[in-house]
Design a protein around this motif. Sequence first.
Motif, PDB file in Angstrom:
ATOM      1  N   PHE A 154      14.445  32.486  26.685  1.00  0.00           N
ATOM      2  CA  PHE A 154      15.513  31.771  27.383  1.00  0.00           C
ATOM      3  C   PHE A 154      15.119  30.309  27.603  1.00  0.00           C
ATOM      4  O   PHE A 154      15.848  29.395  27.222  1.00  0.00           O
ATOM      5  CB  PHE A 154      15.857  32.424  28.723  1.00  0.00           C
ATOM      6  N   GLY A 157      14.330  28.409  24.188  1.00  0.00           N
ATOM      7  CA  GLY A 157      15.571  28.160  23.453  1.00  0.00           C
ATOM      8  C   GLY A 157      16.465  27.163  24.165  1.00  0.00           C
ATOM      9  O   GLY A 157      17.040  26.265  23.541  1.00  0.00           O
ATOM     10  N   TYR A 158      16.571  27.299  25.477  1.00  0.00           N
ATOM     11  CA  TYR A 158      17.406  26.411  26.283  1.00  0.00           C
ATOM     12  C   TYR A 158      16.960  24.957  26.127  1.00  0.00           C
ATOM     13  O   TYR A 158      17.772  24.043  25.984  1.00  0.00           O
ATOM     14  CB  TYR A 158      17.337  26.836  27.757  1.00  0.00           C
ATOM     15  N   ARG A 161      17.924  23.714  22.563  1.00  0.00           N
ATOM     16  CA  ARG A 161      19.384  23.630  22.427  1.00  0.00           C
ATOM     17  C   ARG A 161      19.954  22.454  23.221  1.00  0.00           C
ATOM     18  O   ARG A 161      20.978  21.879  22.842  1.00  0.00           O
ATOM     19  CB  ARG A 161      20.002  24.953  22.914  1.00  0.00           C
ATOM     20  N   ASN A 172      21.939  27.159  17.668  1.00  0.00           N
ATOM     21  CA  ASN A 172      21.312  28.445  17.969  1.00  0.00           C
ATOM     22  C   ASN A 172      19.831  28.313  17.649  1.00  0.00           C
ATOM     23  O   ASN A 172      19.470  27.749  16.611  1.00  0.00           O
ATOM     24  CB  ASN A 172      21.935  29.544  17.116  1.00  0.00           C
ATOM     25  N   THR A 188      16.634  35.332  19.322  1.00  0.00           N
ATOM     26  CA  THR A 188      17.576  34.212  19.221  1.00  0.00           C
ATOM     27  C   THR A 188      18.190  33.841  20.566  1.00  0.00           C
ATOM     28  O   THR A 188      18.666  34.707  21.292  1.00  0.00           O
ATOM     29  CB  THR A 188      18.723  34.558  18.243  1.00  0.00           C
ATOM     30  N   PHE A 189      18.202  32.532  20.844  1.00  0.00           N
ATOM     31  CA  PHE A 189      18.967  31.959  21.956  1.00  0.00           C
ATOM     32  C   PHE A 189      20.258  31.427  21.348  1.00  0.00           C
ATOM     33  O   PHE A 189      20.228  30.558  20.481  1.00  0.00           O
ATOM     34  CB  PHE A 189      18.178  30.819  22.621  1.00  0.00           C
ATOM     35  N   GLU A 194      24.816  30.968  25.666  1.00  0.00           N
ATOM     36  CA  GLU A 194      23.816  30.210  26.435  1.00  0.00           C
ATOM     37  C   GLU A 194      22.753  31.134  27.024  1.00  0.00           C
ATOM     38  O   GLU A 194      22.334  30.997  28.166  1.00  0.00           O
ATOM     39  CB  GLU A 194      24.482  29.352  27.539  1.00  0.00           C
ATOM     40  N   ASP A 195      22.320  32.086  26.198  1.00  0.00           N
ATOM     41  CA  ASP A 195      21.286  33.024  26.618  1.00  0.00           C
ATOM     42  C   ASP A 195      20.758  33.714  25.361  1.00  0.00           C
ATOM     43  O   ASP A 195      21.328  33.584  24.278  1.00  0.00           O
ATOM     44  CB  ASP A 195      21.887  34.067  27.570  1.00  0.00           C
ATOM     45  N   GLU A 196      19.691  34.469  25.537  1.00  0.00           N
ATOM     46  CA  GLU A 196      19.208  35.288  24.432  1.00  0.00           C
ATOM     47  C   GLU A 196      20.168  36.450  24.217  1.00  0.00           C
ATOM     48  O   GLU A 196      20.668  37.039  25.167  1.00  0.00           O
ATOM     49  CB  GLU A 196      17.806  35.823  24.728  1.00  0.00           C
TER      50      GLU A 196
END
Length: 260
Positions: A154, A157-158, A161, A172, A188-189, A194-196
């Motif tokens: 999370f 990735g956040y 992104r 993504n 994957t995020f 807006e999350d895994e």
Amino acid sequence: MESKIKFSKYQGAGNDFILIDNRNLHFDSKNEDLIHKLCDRRFGIGADGLMLLQEKENFDFEMIYYNADGRAGTMCGNGGRCIVAFARDLGLIHDNTAFLAVDGIHKANLNDQLIDLQMIDVNEINRDGDAYVINTGSPHYITFENNLSDLDVFNAGYTIRNNATYREAGINVNFIEKEGESGYFLRTFERGVEDETFACGTGATAAAMTIALHENRNGQITIPIRVLGGQLYISFFKEGFSFTEVYLKGPATFVFEGTI
């Protein structure tokens, strides 16, 4: 009086979707708040996205995809497999199909509970430092990781992104790790959610292409990729930086139906 909406819920490797037969065009597809509420796991049905199945001349059907935030989305591979299963269950198709989605025509073959969905050809590969950036119907950032099961996907990735490069359009973010002799593990995020998520079909496709590039493999290739929600198989013909005959194979399972 509020109208009732009949829906079906499907999941593909844990990526779950609300499916609505909108051949009569009764569903208010412009209502972002409604779609967002239906996808909400506490106040609605709960899903990673919502799809409308609509009539389209010269095709079996058209797939209209919305992210869980209510906005129209780009191509969704697991969603594509689920809408194929939905079309089969509606009696519209049997062993194979050709349908239209936001990124063009998709063919699919149905066999033994697995659906093999053709994805778009890819001829453009970009890099961002060590990472690969590939559009497989949706834009993906792919990077290799060690100890992927321990990664805080999370936050990692956040951060990517929402960095200066990707903040506006979103991307993504995919993390891959080699598993055993020939397999890989992917997390994957997803933008829009807006999350895994438990799986991402266009992400698994982009990850498989990254693996083939990274390992300098060419020709007819099939790469098994495990995701949190199950097992996917990606096959394609690779020549240099060109990927054709791209197929995403995996499960698409009916969960429940109802009215809301």
